[in-house]
Design a protein around this motif. Structure first.
Motif, PDB file in Angstrom:
ATOM      1  N   THR A   1       0.819  -1.210   0.000  1.00  0.00           N
ATOM      2  CA  THR A   1       0.000   0.000   0.000  1.00  0.00           C
ATOM      3  C   THR A   1       0.857   1.267   0.000  1.00  0.00           C
ATOM      4  OG1 THR A   1      -0.238  -0.099   2.415  1.00  0.00           O
ATOM      5  CG2 THR A   1      -1.999  -1.074   1.084  1.00  0.00           C
TER       6      THR A   1
ATOM      7  N   ILE B   1      -6.565   4.897   1.043  1.00  0.00           N
ATOM      8  CA  ILE B   1      -5.351   4.105   1.271  1.00  0.00           C
ATOM      9  C   ILE B   1      -4.655   4.549   2.556  1.00  0.00           C
ATOM     10  CG2 ILE B   1      -3.034   3.617   0.378  1.00  0.00           C
ATOM     11  CD1 ILE B   1      -4.287   3.675  -2.429  1.00  0.00           C
TER      12      ILE B   1
ATOM     13  N   ASN C   1      -3.885   2.264   5.691  1.00  0.00           N
ATOM     14  CA  ASN C   1      -2.541   2.120   6.266  1.00  0.00           C
ATOM     15  C   ASN C   1      -2.546   2.293   7.775  1.00  0.00           C
ATOM     16  OD1 ASN C   1      -1.067   1.471   4.011  1.00  0.00           O
ATOM     17  ND2 ASN C   1      -0.514   3.572   3.540  1.00  0.00           N
TER      18      ASN C   1
END
Length: 116
Positions: free
Chosen positions: A28, A57, A61
């Protein structure tokens, strides 16, 4: 992170969660620079779409970092090289997660409130 996760995958037999954490987090981390490069080079994706994807994203994370930290704490292989690598990657990640948002907010406030 991806390479370390793949190379150290079997260093903690039966407990591969740390390697999965490293592979997932590394994958990622690579996506956001690729997306922003595509946008800056060819503008083939709209800026709003890139922003939404990067925010999603980024939130993933943070959540994945929390899960990885839990897996790190519960790992039975605390003497393995995989554990050492996972700690080595998670500490800077959390420092980045804690310092980057306030720095961005300060920059935005400075940019919005500066006198011309």
């Amino acid at each position: 992170m991806i390479t370390v996760g793949i190379l150290d995958y079997n260093l903690c037999p039966g407990h591969t969660k740390l390697a999965i954490y490293l592979i997932g987090q590394g994958a990622t981390y690579v996506v956001i620079p690729i997306l922003t490069s595509c946008w800056s080079c060819c503008h083939c994706i709209s800026g709003k779409l890139i922003t939404y994807i990067c925010v999603i994203i980024g939130l993933f994370n943070v959540a994945w970092g929390i899960v990885g930290s839990i897996w790190l704490h519960a790992s039975p292989c605390k003497e393995s090289l995989l554990f050492t690598h996972a700690v080595g990657f998670s500490v800077p990640t959390w420092i980045l997660f804690c310092l980057l948002p306030p720095a961005c907010c300060c920059y935005i406030c400075y940019w919005c409130c500066k006198d011309d």
